[in-house]
Design an enzyme around this catalytic site. Sequence first.
Site, short mmCIF file in Angstrom:
data_model
loop_
_atom_site.label_atom_id
_atom_site.label_comp_id
_atom_site.label_asym_id
_atom_site.label_seq_id
_atom_site.Cartn_x
_atom_site.Cartn_y
_atom_site.Cartn_z
N CYS A 1 33.54 20.01 50.63
CA CYS A 1 32.82 21.26 50.77
C CYS A 1 32.22 21.67 49.42
O CYS A 1 32.91 21.57 48.41
CB CYS A 1 33.78 22.33 51.27
SG CYS A 1 33.02 23.93 51.54
N PRO A 2 30.99 22.07 49.39
CA PRO A 2 30.09 22.35 50.52
C PRO A 2 29.13 21.21 50.83
O PRO A 2 28.21 21.38 51.63
CB PRO A 2 29.31 23.57 50.02
CG PRO A 2 29.10 23.27 48.55
CD PRO A 2 30.41 22.59 48.12
#
Length: 80
Positions: free
Chosen positions: A17-18
Amino acid sequence: MVDYEVTETLDVKGQNCPMPVVKTKQATDNLDEGDILEVLATDPGSMSDLGGWAETTDGVELLDQTDGEDVYTHYVRKTE
């Protein structure tokens, strides 16, 4: 499991992430309406991250997500 007519496959395995969401957004920007993007990820957070992104993003629909042994597969359709 449903077999989708996948237009393109995006491999974001090993990215956290992200990045799976960022790369998915970039890839869907280049698709035509109705095209389906298959996203392969190893980040368990991608299940909720991509789901939340699709719910809040116009022009995309999350069709399905599968939780494999080591890989999470997501199917995103461009809707506009």
